[in-house]
Design an enzyme around this catalytic site. Sequence first.
Site, PDB file in Angstrom:
ATOM      1  N   GLN A  12      54.355  62.680  84.541  1.00  0.00           N
ATOM      2  CA  GLN A  12      54.522  61.324  84.014  1.00  0.00           C
ATOM      3  C   GLN A  12      53.283  60.479  84.322  1.00  0.00           C
ATOM      4  O   GLN A  12      52.834  59.696  83.480  1.00  0.00           O
ATOM      5  CB  GLN A  12      55.773  60.680  84.621  1.00  0.00           C
ATOM      6  CG  GLN A  12      56.144  59.349  84.006  1.00  0.00           C
ATOM      7  CD  GLN A  12      56.462  59.424  82.516  1.00  0.00           C
ATOM      8  OE1 GLN A  12      57.270  60.238  82.094  1.00  0.00           O
ATOM      9  NE2 GLN A  12      55.798  58.594  81.712  1.00  0.00           N
ATOM     10  N   LYS A  63      75.075  69.104  83.571  1.00  0.00           N
ATOM     11  CA  LYS A  63      73.737  69.572  83.944  1.00  0.00           C
ATOM     12  C   LYS A  63      72.806  68.373  84.113  1.00  0.00           C
ATOM     13  O   LYS A  63      72.413  67.721  83.147  1.00  0.00           O
ATOM     14  CB  LYS A  63      73.141  70.490  82.855  1.00  0.00           C
ATOM     15  CG  LYS A  63      71.863  71.173  83.352  1.00  0.00           C
ATOM     16  CD  LYS A  63      70.799  71.319  82.284  1.00  0.00           C
ATOM     17  CE  LYS A  63      69.641  70.380  82.324  1.00  0.00           C
ATOM     18  NZ  LYS A  63      68.854  70.208  83.520  1.00  0.00           N
ATOM     19  N   GLY A  78      68.114  61.651  76.735  1.00  0.00           N
ATOM     20  CA  GLY A  78      66.807  62.183  77.114  1.00  0.00           C
ATOM     21  C   GLY A  78      65.798  61.920  76.014  1.00  0.00           C
ATOM     22  O   GLY A  78      65.915  60.942  75.275  1.00  0.00           O
ATOM     23  N   SER A  79      64.815  62.792  75.915  1.00  0.00           N
ATOM     24  CA  SER A  79      63.716  62.550  74.985  1.00  0.00           C
ATOM     25  C   SER A  79      64.108  62.887  73.545  1.00  0.00           C
ATOM     26  O   SER A  79      65.075  63.616  73.302  1.00  0.00           O
ATOM     27  CB  SER A  79      62.520  63.401  75.396  1.00  0.00           C
ATOM     28  OG  SER A  79      62.868  64.772  75.269  1.00  0.00           O
ATOM     29  N   CYS A 137      64.550  53.434  78.999  1.00  0.00           N
ATOM     30  CA  CYS A 137      64.567  53.534  77.537  1.00  0.00           C
ATOM     31  C   CYS A 137      64.609  52.150  76.909  1.00  0.00           C
ATOM     32  O   CYS A 137      64.213  51.972  75.762  1.00  0.00           O
ATOM     33  CB  CYS A 137      65.769  54.363  77.094  1.00  0.00           C
ATOM     34  SG  CYS A 137      67.297  53.791  77.842  1.00  0.00           S
ATOM     35  N   GLY A 151      66.425  65.914  72.172  1.00  0.00           N
ATOM     36  CA  GLY A 151      67.552  65.440  71.360  1.00  0.00           C
ATOM     37  C   GLY A 151      67.599  66.155  70.012  1.00  0.00           C
ATOM     38  O   GLY A 151      68.681  66.512  69.525  1.00  0.00           O
ATOM     39  N   GLU A 181      56.516  56.247  72.706  1.00  0.00           N
ATOM     40  CA  GLU A 181      57.114  55.825  73.982  1.00  0.00           C
ATOM     41  C   GLU A 181      56.231  56.326  75.132  1.00  0.00           C
ATOM     42  O   GLU A 181      56.007  57.533  75.264  1.00  0.00           O
ATOM     43  CB  GLU A 181      58.518  56.406  74.113  1.00  0.00           C
ATOM     44  CG  GLU A 181      59.242  55.912  75.346  1.00  0.00           C
ATOM     45  CD  GLU A 181      60.630  56.531  75.495  1.00  0.00           C
ATOM     46  OE1 GLU A 181      60.756  57.752  75.313  1.00  0.00           O
ATOM     47  OE2 GLU A 181      61.572  55.782  75.806  1.00  0.00           O
ATOM     48  N   GLU A 229      71.362  59.789  73.049  1.00  0.00           N
ATOM     49  CA  GLU A 229      70.661  58.539  73.378  1.00  0.00           C
ATOM     50  C   GLU A 229      69.242  58.940  73.758  1.00  0.00           C
ATOM     51  O   GLU A 229      69.044  59.742  74.673  1.00  0.00           O
ATOM     52  CB  GLU A 229      71.331  57.821  74.555  1.00  0.00           C
ATOM     53  CG  GLU A 229      72.641  57.146  74.206  1.00  0.00           C
ATOM     54  CD  GLU A 229      72.534  56.097  73.121  1.00  0.00           C
ATOM     55  OE1 GLU A 229      71.424  55.562  72.901  1.00  0.00           O
ATOM     56  OE2 GLU A 229      73.545  55.831  72.461  1.00  0.00           O
TER      57      GLU A 229
HETATM   58  P1  NAP Z   1      64.168  65.307  78.570  1.00  0.00           P
HETATM   59  O1  NAP Z   1      62.968  66.019  78.996  1.00  0.00           O
HETATM   60  O2  NAP Z   1      64.563  65.360  77.137  1.00  0.00           O
HETATM   61  O3  NAP Z   1      65.353  65.855  79.490  1.00  0.00           O
HETATM   62  C1  NAP Z   1      66.660  65.349  79.378  1.00  0.00           C
HETATM   63  C2  NAP Z   1      67.635  66.435  79.809  1.00  0.00           C
HETATM   64  O4  NAP Z   1      67.595  67.501  78.858  1.00  0.00           O
HETATM   65  C3  NAP Z   1      67.291  67.053  81.164  1.00  0.00           C
HETATM   66  O5  NAP Z   1      68.480  67.341  81.858  1.00  0.00           O
HETATM   67  C4  NAP Z   1      66.559  68.312  80.755  1.00  0.00           C
HETATM   68  O6  NAP Z   1      66.580  69.320  81.737  1.00  0.00           O
HETATM   69  C5  NAP Z   1      67.370  68.730  79.545  1.00  0.00           C
HETATM   70  N1  NAP Z   1      66.691  69.687  78.683  1.00  0.00           N
HETATM   71  C6  NAP Z   1      65.356  69.921  78.563  1.00  0.00           C
HETATM   72  N2  NAP Z   1      65.139  70.909  77.669  1.00  0.00           N
HETATM   73  C7  NAP Z   1      66.351  71.317  77.219  1.00  0.00           C
HETATM   74  C8  NAP Z   1      66.787  72.319  76.301  1.00  0.00           C
HETATM   75  N3  NAP Z   1      65.930  73.116  75.651  1.00  0.00           N
HETATM   76  N4  NAP Z   1      68.111  72.469  76.073  1.00  0.00           N
HETATM   77  C9  NAP Z   1      69.014  71.660  76.709  1.00  0.00           C
HETATM   78  N5  NAP Z   1      68.653  70.714  77.610  1.00  0.00           N
HETATM   79  C10 NAP Z   1      67.340  70.531  77.862  1.00  0.00           C
HETATM   80  O7  NAP Z   1      64.105  63.750  78.947  1.00  0.00           O
HETATM   81  P2  NAP Z   1      63.683  63.117  80.362  1.00  0.00           P
HETATM   82  O8  NAP Z   1      62.208  63.252  80.497  1.00  0.00           O
HETATM   83  O9  NAP Z   1      64.561  63.634  81.442  1.00  0.00           O
HETATM   84  O10 NAP Z   1      64.075  61.591  80.169  1.00  0.00           O
HETATM   85  C11 NAP Z   1      63.230  60.634  79.608  1.00  0.00           C
HETATM   86  C12 NAP Z   1      63.667  60.293  78.208  1.00  0.00           C
HETATM   87  O11 NAP Z   1      65.028  59.874  78.223  1.00  0.00           O
HETATM   88  C13 NAP Z   1      62.898  59.146  77.607  1.00  0.00           C
HETATM   89  O12 NAP Z   1      62.567  59.439  76.268  1.00  0.00           O
HETATM   90  C14 NAP Z   1      63.895  57.981  77.637  1.00  0.00           C
HETATM   91  O13 NAP Z   1      63.687  56.986  76.670  1.00  0.00           O
HETATM   92  C15 NAP Z   1      65.175  58.702  77.425  1.00  0.00           C
HETATM   93  N6  NAP Z   1      66.307  57.908  77.880  1.00  0.00           N
HETATM   94  C16 NAP Z   1      67.109  57.328  76.943  1.00  0.00           C
HETATM   95  C17 NAP Z   1      68.178  56.530  77.320  1.00  0.00           C
HETATM   96  C18 NAP Z   1      69.081  55.922  76.296  1.00  0.00           C
HETATM   97  O14 NAP Z   1      70.206  55.599  76.637  1.00  0.00           O
HETATM   98  N7  NAP Z   1      68.644  55.765  75.060  1.00  0.00           N
HETATM   99  C19 NAP Z   1      68.407  56.313  78.680  1.00  0.00           C
HETATM  100  C20 NAP Z   1      67.558  56.895  79.620  1.00  0.00           C
HETATM  101  C21 NAP Z   1      66.506  57.700  79.204  1.00  0.00           C
HETATM  102  P3  NAP Z   1      65.335  69.470  82.767  1.00  0.00           P
HETATM  103  O15 NAP Z   1      65.330  68.244  83.574  1.00  0.00           O
HETATM  104  O16 NAP Z   1      65.703  70.686  83.528  1.00  0.00           O
HETATM  105  O17 NAP Z   1      64.112  69.621  81.925  1.00  0.00           O
END
Ligand code: NAP
Length: 477
Positions: A326, A170, A223-224, A279, A228, A378, A245
């Site tokens: 954003q 997904k 993701g966030s 990230c 997480g 962040e 992550e």
């Molecule tokens: P996000 O909002 O947490 O979304 C990540 C993924 O989770 C998306 O596919 C999202 O789907 C899905 N998701 C959202 N709500 C969910 C739920 N209730 N159940 C299951 N899945 C769900 O994060 P983002 O805004 O896409 O990404 C930015 C974040 O990623 C930042 O905090 C960044 O630091 C982090 N990141 C970390 C790394 C690392 O390796 N440490 C690398 C890259 C990014 P939708 O898109 O449909 O909402």
Amino acid sequence: MYQNLIAGEWLDGASAAANHNPSDISDVIGEYAQASAEQTAAAIDAASGAFDAWSKSGIQTRADALDGIGNEILARKDELGDMLAREEGKTLPEAVGEVARAGQIFKFFGGEALRIRGESIASVRPGVEVEVTRQPLGVIGIITPWNFPIAIPAWKIAPALAYGNCVVFKPASLVPGSAWNLADIISRAGLPEGVFNLVMGSGGLVGDAILNDSRIDGVSFTGSVTTGARVSAICAARGAKFQLEMGGKNPLVILDDAPLETAVDCAISGAFFSTGQRCTASSRLIVAEAIHDRFVDAVVAGIKELKVDDARKAGTQIGPVVDQGQLDQDLDYIKTGQDEGATLAWGGERLSRDTEGYYISPALFTNTRNNMRINREEIFGPVASVIKVKDYDEAVAVANDTEFGLSAGICTTSLKAASAFKRDAKAGMVMVNLPTAGVDYHVPFGGTKGSSYGSREQGSYAAEFYTIVKTAYTLPE
Ligand code: NAP
């Protein structure tokens, strides 16, 4: 209409969603199917059904499939990079580089499929043989963020398949184009039906359906922190394996003996390239007193020259941020920093360009303290803060005073300080005279504290997550 891939068939969703270009919001890239909960369950069903045969498939079959996927990605890197830049907003060279990385990752894991190792251990019982082998985990749910739309899916999907697992993928809703292109390439690689499935749709619906399905044996999530925490609660409650992550607030320490040009390059590239949406971005610049003023002057001079424009325009160095949400978040943090008493040395302004997009000038705060919100949370945009410190000891204390622990960097000519920092930094990755962002694809990636949970991703360490260790005892008769 770009469809989902479920059980080897391309299918319409329950609805569709438009994919927008953040450099030009009038540009609709395409309509992408949105799976229902029932379709997600069907994808999981297909993956479960395909698992037994795929887990026993020959390693040469898997190696050839992954190598072929990698070759096609590399051969089409310019075209796939164009889609990535168009939907995510990073510059074309950055996007093409990310696509090339995805290709290299598939080729690397093609090789890893041939290098699956076990162990033979002497038994305490004479005549008994003990073997330790790695078995595939099962059906893996892969949930990815928008900021690396092809590299992060690649570094999860490739090892999952290499070690004999089936996948339900997904992608983030903001970047379905790169995910669809990747799924299209994988769909032509000769994998049996159901081994790999693409289910585009919202996190709350499709993501939630993946997390809660007992047939999903493991979830690899990036993701966030907020999402997480949800992944962790649901998977832990039902005993599924998971790895997370998440965010970062990465420090880059500049000691007074640092080579100024290197330090400025590391800060500008680490904090602002990819529009700061990494990230591993260097969001806290921790600078020793003796070099502070020279460093700040040089960074401000450097970022004034950065060309912010359409991600696909030649010469653009910083693209737009990914969407209105954003952009609002970045502008809110600019105001928060000013309200907290930080000095906005440059940037943080909404910019207009030829097309309507989410453009903001790279922002540098000075006179900040580590306990300000702008240094704790962040921001995930082109915004960095300078924190002045006396010496190495204070720099390390400030660097480690954070809930996160992904990447940490230091610029210095002292081998002693560099060695000490590699030991002292509470982070999963440490960089010396290099930006905190920018990692190799064949070595472990991941953090400590609030940034990560579970085993490392990438390189041969990926086997820790995607396999289960089995111990077999034999008494030969
Ligand atoms: P996000 O909002 O947490 O979304 C990540 C993924 O989770 C998306 O596919 C999202 O789907 C899905 N998701 C959202 N709500 C969910 C739920 N209730 N159940 C299951 N899945 C769900 O994060 P983002 O805004 O896409 O990404 C930015 C974040 O990623 C930042 O905090 C960044 O630091 C982090 N990141 C970390 C790394 C690392 O390796 N440490 C690398 C890259 C990014 P939708 O898109 O449909 O909402």
